[in-house]
Structures are given as C-alpha cells and as structure tokens.
Design a protein around this motif. Sequence first.
Motif, short mmCIF file in Angstrom:
data_model
loop_
_atom_site.label_atom_id
_atom_site.label_comp_id
_atom_site.label_asym_id
_atom_site.label_seq_id
_atom_site.Cartn_x
_atom_site.Cartn_y
_atom_site.Cartn_z
N HIS A 355 0.83 -1.21 0.00
CA HIS A 355 0.00 0.00 0.00
C HIS A 355 0.86 1.27 0.00
CE1 HIS A 355 -4.24 -1.60 1.25
NE2 HIS A 355 -3.73 -2.20 0.18
N VAL A 356 1.98 1.23 0.72
CA VAL A 356 2.85 2.41 0.75
C VAL A 356 3.48 2.62 -0.64
CG1 VAL A 356 4.97 3.39 1.72
CG2 VAL A 356 3.29 2.28 3.23
N ALA A 357 4.02 1.55 -1.22
CA ALA A 357 4.68 1.68 -2.54
C ALA A 357 3.68 2.18 -3.58
CB ALA A 357 5.26 0.33 -2.95
N ASP A 358 2.47 1.66 -3.55
CA ASP A 358 1.46 2.06 -4.52
C ASP A 358 1.08 3.54 -4.34
OD1 ASP A 358 -0.87 1.27 -6.45
OD2 ASP A 358 -1.84 2.29 -4.74
N ALA A 359 0.93 3.95 -3.07
CA ALA A 359 0.57 5.36 -2.82
C ALA A 359 1.69 6.28 -3.31
CB ALA A 359 0.31 5.58 -1.33
N LEU A 360 2.93 5.89 -3.06
CA LEU A 360 4.06 6.74 -3.51
C LEU A 360 4.08 6.82 -5.04
CD1 LEU A 360 6.84 5.64 -0.95
CD2 LEU A 360 5.38 7.68 -0.87
N GLU A 361 3.81 5.69 -5.68
CA GLU A 361 3.74 5.70 -7.16
C GLU A 361 2.64 6.63 -7.66
OE1 GLU A 361 3.27 1.73 -8.82
OE2 GLU A 361 5.10 1.14 -7.74
N HIS A 362 1.56 6.74 -6.85
CA HIS A 362 0.46 7.63 -7.24
C HIS A 362 0.73 9.08 -6.85
CE1 HIS A 362 -1.94 4.01 -7.97
NE2 HIS A 362 -2.80 4.80 -8.60
#
Length: 495
Positions: A355-362
């Motif tokens: 979830h953290v990696a995905d949020a940062l990508e967004h």
Amino acid sequence: MQKKNPTSADTRTTAAADLADAALFREQAYVNAEWVGQPALDIADPASGEVIGSVPQLDAADARAAVDAAHAAFRPWAGLLPQERGAILRRWFRLIEGAREDLARLMVREQGKPLSEARGEIDYGASFVEFYAEEARRPNIEGITSHLPDAEVELWREPVGVAALITPWNFPCAMITRKAAAALAIGCPVVVHPSSETPFSALALAELAARAGFPAGVFNVVTGSAREIVGEWCADARVRALSFTGSTQIGRLLYAQSAPNIKRLVMELGGHAPFIVLADANLDQAVEEAVKAKYATSGQDCLGANRFYIEAPIYEEFCARFTAASQALSIGPGMEDPAIGPLINAGAVAKQEEHVADALEHGARQLCGGPRPDLGPLYYAPTVLADVPDGAKIMHDETFGPVAALTSFKTEDEVVERANSTEYGLVAYLHTQNPRLIYRMSRSLEFGMVAVNRTKITGAPIPFGGMKQSGIGREGARQGMEAFSEIKYVCRDWR
Ligand code: NAP
C-alpha cells in the motif's frame, strides 16, 4: 494446513510458563465436554517467531461430531429457565474476570498486541458475558392487540438451534464472547472455529466454560482447517445460524455456502473507515483521537481509520501534528506494553509495503514510518502518507496495519461523497464543533456507526455492525440475540 510461522523445534517454548493458572493453556480442542485431538498445528509468537504451542488439526468428521453434541444439547439447554442459563453465564463471566491477567498474557503471546490492549480486550470480552447473563431474563413474549374476533395473539422469541461461530485473530477473546454469550443466553448451543492464528484464547475460554458448568455439548471449540470445518457446518442443516467475523472476501464465500439450507446469518466484515476533520474542529482533540483510531491493535482493527480527510485550511497543520504524534509512539514486543506491537504475520507486513509503494507511485508523500527489521520481521512503524489520491489502493482496500493515508477536501458534499465511495460501511469518524454539520453529516454518511469527536464507541449495550459489504446484522445489545432466535406467532381462539 501450513504452519503459521515455521520455526525450528529447538526454539519452542510453551505459553503455559507465563501463566499463574497453567491449566488455561490447552493444546486440544473441546467437544462435548472432552478435550480431543492431538497437537499438530504450531502457533508462533509474532514478537519472536518462537513456537508457543500446538493445536489439533481437526477435520470435517470432527466438525460433524461437534454438531452432533451441540444438537443433542439443544433442547435441554433451551429448556432451562433463562435465569438458569444466566447463572451459568454469570459464573463464566466471573471466571473470565478472575483470569484476566492470564488471558491477557496468553493473548499477547499468540496475537502480539500490547499488554494493556490485551487486558482491555478481556474486559470488553467479559462485558458481553455479563450483559447477556442479564439479558437472558428479559421478557421475550410480546402481546399484540388482536385483529381477529375471539382470538388472542402473541409473539414468542425462540432459540433457532445450533449456532456456528467463526472468529478472526485480531480480537481472539471478544469476538467469541460477543457472539457466544448472545447465542447461549437465548438458548442456542455453539460450535466455535477460532482463527488458526490465535486458537489458545478460545481454548482458555473453553476451559473456563467447563469450570462454569455449561452442560456437555453446549460450548464447543474446534481447531483446524477452516475450509473443512466451516464448510461442514455450512452444509449441515442442523446448524441453524452462522455468525462470522472476518474479511468480506471470506464472508461472501460463507454467505454462498449457507444459502442451500437458508441459515440465519450474522456477518461482521471488513471496514475502511474515513476520518473527517473540519476546519472548526478542536485540533488537539482531533489529533489525539486520530492516533487512537489509526493505531489501536497496531492498526489491525476493523474500526481502524484508513483514510483521513482534512479540510484544506487546517490540512498542513494536521499533517504536521499527526506525524509528530505518530513518530512519538513506542514500538516493540507486546509484553513490554508499547503503543504498537508486531503485526500478525508476514502477509500483513507485505500488505503495508504494497500500500505504501502504490501510494508513492500515485504521487503521495511519505512523512514518516516504514518497516522496522531491526526489531524483527513483523514490525512496521507508524507511517503517515500525505496527498494520497483517491485512486491509490490504500484509499479503497483495507490496509489493516499502522499506515495512515491523508488527503484534503474543500466542501461538505465533496467529503461525504468521497467518504461514501467504498463498498464498506462499518464506521466513520467525524470531527467538528458545528451541531448542524454533525447532524447532517451523521445522516449522510453510509456507515453503521458514526463516532463524533471521539474514537471509543464500542461496548456491550450498543448494536455493533456495518452497512453495505461490511456486514449483516448487529452484535451486542438486545439486537445481538436476534440472529439466534426466531419469532413464533401464536393465535388462540378463546370461544
Ligand atoms: P479471515 O481471513 O476472513 O478469517 C476469519 C475466520 O474465517 C477465521 O476463523 C478463519 O480461519 C476462517 N476462514 C478463513 N478461510 C476460510 C474459508 N475458506 N472457509 C471458512 N472459514 C474460513 O479474517 P481475519 O484475517 O482472521 O481477520 C481480519 C478481518 O476481519 C478484517 O477484514 C477485519 O476488518 C475483519 N474484522 C471485522 C470485525 C467486525 O466486527 N466487523 C471485527 C474484527 C475483524 P483460519 O484462521 O483458520 O483461516
């Protein structure tokens, strides 16, 4: 079934060593007032990875045997006076209260939560037993003014029969007592499948139920493959009610499996709570309550706030204060009573990372937090993400860990629409001093529970439960007995 957390045999300790009353540590299942099966499935302490004990891997035949016992116990149990059932429940309550420290320590060993939270859960769990011990006596017959000449009409509330209770690992005691006390009070024997992550709390409750004097077959705990055991209970028409607490995904499955014999269902499923702070809120209070709403049970709580919507004028200040408060939280083994303990397993840690990696990508900004491998593989520090767009996974999937997603909003309509744009509807948190907004937004938020300017709202006298795909039915309160009972209408001619 996989071992929960395989470790070498030489690291094995037994959780019994921590307990004043070692007999509360049971490595067998409890069926028809007998301890059955041989320890086979290892259970590890999330703080250290040590195996603390093992429980039997029972199968469909064992699950059927538990229903045989419960079914045989049904009529005699339902036939007792409500105050006789209440007296046994009250003894169980007193025994749970008396064993509070042992039950809490056992829970910390298998679940990992901080010791004071575990003590709080024992109190919370015991409160349902006390509440329903009393509720058992309340009138369950309702008279109705007759609509027919020469006739008397009455409604009776009767127990449905055997109830299957399936519970998760995040509240290994209270999720059992919240269901079992309601079912037992109205007259239903129960068969319980506890999570395979945390079976020892359930088995300790069974030991205390045995001491309280429940007749054989009335309270049964069956450990092992959930798919086999619960599958068998879903297929067995003698199981008249199924009460499940767990993920929405497994809830859907059990809903479908219960359809062929039309069981009464209670489903307490996942949540994705919005935490809304308006510009006029008391900011000190909002930050303090946000910390509780996000980090209780180390973030592994169905009531956990997943998304924080902060009104634009106070957004940066809230981000700064909430980050400082998150960084100040202690983290460590539950027995040392930190604010945050280890997560339940490697899958839970992987979900935080995803979830953290995905949020940062967004395009989100990480303000603090991340994994803590120095403490052990299952530790994850309180993590704050700012400017998280609605399209990021964390804004719609349950994170179930100590990661908070913050975003700002400009208008009431906008925030209500964004808060409601989820399949979940368990709880919403709202912070504002404006009474009109409190009323209007409490109405428009599509959640089973709305917490205004506070976080702690649960307790035995309130009907806990969610809207939409967060569940069906309510637990606690008078409503908690409804799924375990049916209404019988009797019409008597008196001519
Ligand atoms: P879960 O994976 O859905 O498991 C819950 C229970 O279902 C466990 O006893 C589990 O046994 C059993 N189960 C798993 N797979 C099954 C299958 N195929 N057939 C039959 N039973 C099966 O949930 P969890 O990870 O334990 O708990 C976390 C979830 O519970 C979160 O979504 C959280 O929001 C929700 N929750 C909701 C509430 C509420 O009151 N609304 C309260 C607490 C938690 P095994 O462990 O043996 O697999």
